[in-house]
Design an enzyme around this catalytic site. Structure first.
Site, PDB file in Angstrom:
ATOM      1  N   CYS A  12       0.836  -1.211   0.000  1.00 14.72           N
ATOM      2  CA  CYS A  12       0.000   0.000   0.000  1.00 14.72           C
ATOM      3  C   CYS A  12       0.866   1.255   0.000  1.00 14.72           C
ATOM      4  O   CYS A  12       1.993   1.248   0.491  1.00 14.72           O
ATOM      5  CB  CYS A  12      -0.968   0.004   1.183  1.00 14.72           C
ATOM      6  SG  CYS A  12      -0.173   0.261   2.788  1.00 14.72           S
ATOM      7  N   CYS A  15       1.918   2.609   3.423  1.00 15.42           N
ATOM      8  CA  CYS A  15       3.033   1.822   3.990  1.00 15.42           C
ATOM      9  C   CYS A  15       4.351   2.238   3.348  1.00 15.42           C
ATOM     10  O   CYS A  15       5.379   2.332   4.020  1.00 15.42           O
ATOM     11  CB  CYS A  15       2.807   0.324   3.756  1.00 15.42           C
ATOM     12  SG  CYS A  15       1.306  -0.311   4.505  1.00 15.42           S
ATOM     13  N   ASP A 390       5.051  12.291 -39.329  1.00 14.04           N
ATOM     14  CA  ASP A 390       6.143  12.497 -40.277  1.00 14.04           C
ATOM     15  C   ASP A 390       5.898  11.517 -41.425  1.00 14.04           C
ATOM     16  O   ASP A 390       5.270  10.472 -41.221  1.00 14.04           O
ATOM     17  CB  ASP A 390       7.477  12.197 -39.578  1.00 14.04           C
ATOM     18  CG  ASP A 390       8.637  12.175 -40.549  1.00 14.04           C
ATOM     19  OD1 ASP A 390       8.734  13.095 -41.373  1.00 14.04           O
ATOM     20  OD2 ASP A 390       9.432  11.215 -40.488  1.00 14.04           O
TER      21      ASP A 390
END
Length: 689
Positions: A12, A15, A390
């Site tokens: 997480c 954490c 291009d």
């Protein structure tokens, strides 16, 4: 000196932030950079792995040196999973005891307490430490809620909440590991050792010990360990890991090969051209990890929102407990409701809603041969309104090819090409190479001469033959057919093949259109991108002819690099977000100025990897619609995740009004939202080309 480590059990974002803060508080640490998406840690300072693991002990974070291969532990054998299973068994035993005896019976309380201790002791320990330091994260809120439930005698619900939280954590960890597997699979591609020829002997060395100029011996069925060029041999090499191409590429002497690709057929001797840390696969891994660390605009907003959201939840929980409690006198009910608000208000689902989607999408793209260099670029690609291309090397192949052969009189087309190639074998002109490449064979020739601005001639089969411009043929008194003029007007380079008295035929040469270009333009239009523009330095007639053939109506020709840059700025004013697709070198200014710069052929071009926001590793335009589709789906999933994360919580909070919100409903709302956003984000793994 900066050291890099790999992490396990980092599940997480809160954490990760706490772990980073703990490391910064260690002595002799100058700087710390923690990449949550890649589960990677970079430290500037002197520290041991033991000290780092102690800093992450609150969440059982394991630390490994970057080069060490981390052993995969199956989900069912992970500590979290085993503890959660024991917690469930004790919870079931407690529920049975509470029905047969009573919820307040000592045996029921012991079983519920044991279930809570095994399933949630890490959470309690971390939550209590946070509480003493006035740090209010998810574990702090959960700890307060469960202690409150125990105080008011809700042992069963407290145990259910702890178990559901434990299973939520275990599944979240599993899901994040799944999302990170794309990087781990990339890291495992290149072999750690290779067979090298040194001083006439074959020795097996670690890739870190291989030097530029060493000769690799690559046997059939083995992976190539280093970037290099083929010195001897010929083989088919599977480059899917780098470029996403499913068909193996034929490699001959002088061709470039990449670390992590599979040699399928013949033996190869490869001259090493890059050190192990500079190989294409190493750069891809680094750029993917950096991309996953970079926060997308949505994620930055959510992180900022979460800062105010968590304190607001705590205030609301206190108000829910205190105000109705004073008014009704039913303290037990409203304290319970306040504790449920704390649980349902955990911001976990909201905080994880964006990063898990970004990590999954960027990892999926890397496996498909598309390098997206950050969450911001992923989001921007999903919002583009126009695409500028291009021409040379992007919509066309970038090299001249024979497109038309007009044989005159009784001569056959194949014979005409053979005669022209016989003259041109000694020429270095690009148009001459196109003719010799197309011809199956040639006649012996002699007395070759080139005439500047006109062409070349040589003696073939005892006759002087000329290959050159239409004007040169007219100077010799020969009549040029009208069809040859039309080919010239369409933008093709037209060459006449003639003797002193007879026009043998006409050969037209052009930068051939990629076979996929028309279908790509059509796919983009089908996706709703109708503003497609060609920017080229080529002649307007040539550019217009090619544009008409592939379905582009907006053509801007005769442009220098500075003109392309100005064109991009003008297009942005006109259409908003504009993507530029080019080769990453001469289009660098336009790529940099566009909303999204997309470079072709990044696998062989360092400039493309460095300049563009997105690199299509193979020279494959087919990856462009896939990239836009993936980006759009990522944006959609992020929005869905935010709605899920907040919607479930709002519904649960509305249950306060009739007093129906319970702790287990609250944890289901929080856990359900978290799992829902993770599983929803993992749908991005299935997006294919």
């Amino acid at each position: 000196m900066i050291k890099t480590y790999r992490l396990e059990n980092l599940s997480c974002t809160s954490c990760a932030a706490k772990f980073e803060k703990n490391i910064l508080n260690l002595p002799e640490i100058k700087n710390v950079k923690l990449n949550f998406g890649a589960s990677k840690l970079m430290i500037d300072g002197n520290v041991t792995i033991e000290a780092l693991e102690k800093a992450g002990a609150f969440d059982h974070i394991r630390v490994y040196p970057e080069k060490q291969k981390i052993k995969h532990v199956p989900f069912y054998r992970r500590r979290q999973t085993i503890e959660t299973a024991f917690s469930l068994l004790l919870l079931i035993a407690g529920i049975i005891a509470s029905f047969r005896l009573d919820e307040t019976h000592p045996w029921s309380i012991v079983l519920f307490a044991s279930s809570m201790a095994i399933g949630g002791y890490h959470m309690f320990w971390s939550g209590l430490k946070n509480l003493t330091a006035f740090q209010f994260d998810m574990k702090t809120l959960m700890t307060i809620a469960i202690i409150g439930a125990v105080i008011i005698g809700e042992w069963r619900e407290g145990a259910v909440v702890v178990f559901l939280f434990a299973i939520s954590e275990a599944l979240e960890s599993f899901s994040m590991n799944k999302a990170r597997q794309s990087i781990r699979s990339l890291m495992d591609l290149a072999p750690a050792r290779a067979l090298v020829q040194r001083a006439g002997e074959l020795v097996e060395l670690d890739t870190e010990d291989i030097r530029i100029g060493d000769i690799l011996i690559v046997k059939p069925g083995r992976k190539i360990a280093m970037d290099g060029t083929v010195l001897r041999g010929q083989s088919a090499v599977n480059q899917a890991a780098i470029t996403g191409e499913s068909i193996p590429a034929v490699k001959m002497v002088g061709d470039e090969v990449f670390a992590g690709t599979m040699n399928e057929e013949g033996a190869l001797e490869v001259t090493v051209t890059k050190r192990v840390e500079d190989t294409t696969i190493a750069k891809i891994i680094h750029l993917v990890e950096e991309a996953q660390a970079e926060k997308a605009p949505t994620q930055k907003f959510i992180d900022q929102f979460a800062k105010y959201y968590t304190p607001a939840v705590i205030i609301v929980a206190f108000l829910v407990a205190l105000v109705p409690g004073f008014l009704t006198g039913n303290w037990e009910l409203w304290v319970y409701q306040g504790l449920a608000v704390l649980v349902v208000g955990c911001p976990c689902a909201l905080v994880v809603s964006t990063p898990v989607a970004i990590v999954t999408a960027i990892g999926n793209a890397a496996r498909q041969g598309v390098l997206i260099k950050g969450g911001i670029h992923l989001e921007e690609t999903g919002r583009i309104n126009a695409v500028a291309f291009d021409k040379t090397g992007t919509l066309t192949k970038g090299y001249p090819e024979v497109t038309d052969i007009l044989a005159q009189g009784a001569i056959e087309r194949r014979e005409l090409l053979k005669l022209a190639a016989s003259v041109e074998t000694m020429s270095q002109h690009p148009l001459a190479r196109a003719i010799t490449k197309q011809a199956a064979s040639t006649y012996p020739s002699e007395n070759f001469n080139s005439v500047t601005g006109k062409g070349a001639y040589a003696t073939v089969n005892e006759e002087v033959l000329y290959v050159g411009s239409l004007n040169w043929a007219e100077e010799k008194g020969l009549r040029i057919p009208e069809k040859a003029r039309k080919l010239q007007e369409s933008g093709k380079s037209v060459t006449a093949v003639f003797s002193k008295t007879v026009l043998l035929g006409i050969i037209a040469i052009a930068d051939a259109i990629r076979t996929e270009s028309p279908s790509i333009i059509q796919k983009l239009k089908t996706m709703g991108i109708n503003q497609i523009i060609m920017l080229t330095g080529d002649h307007p007639a040539t550019a217009t002819a090619i544009a008409a053939e592939i379905g582009v109506t907006d053509v801007r020709a005769g442009l220098m690099p500075a003109d392309k840059l100005a064109a991009i700025k003008e297009l942005q004013k006109q259409y908003g977000r504009v993507a530029m697709v080019g080769d990453g070198i001469n289009d660098a200014p336009a790529l940099a100025a566009s909303s999204i710069g997309i470079a072709m052929g990044g696998a062989g071009t360092d400039a493309a990897l460095e300049t563009a926001d997105i690199a299509l590793m193979a020279d494959d335009l087919e990856k462009l619609p896939y990239t836009i589709r993936l980006s759009r789906k990522t944006l959609r999933i992020i929005k869905e995740n935010i709605v899920f994360a907040l919607g479930l919580k709002i519904i649960a909070l509305l249950l306060i009004i009739p007093g129906w919100l319970t702790l287990w409903i609250a944890i289901f709302a929080d856990m359900g939202a978290t799992l829902l956003v993770i599983l929803n984000a993992l749908r991005l793994v299935k997006v294919q080309k």
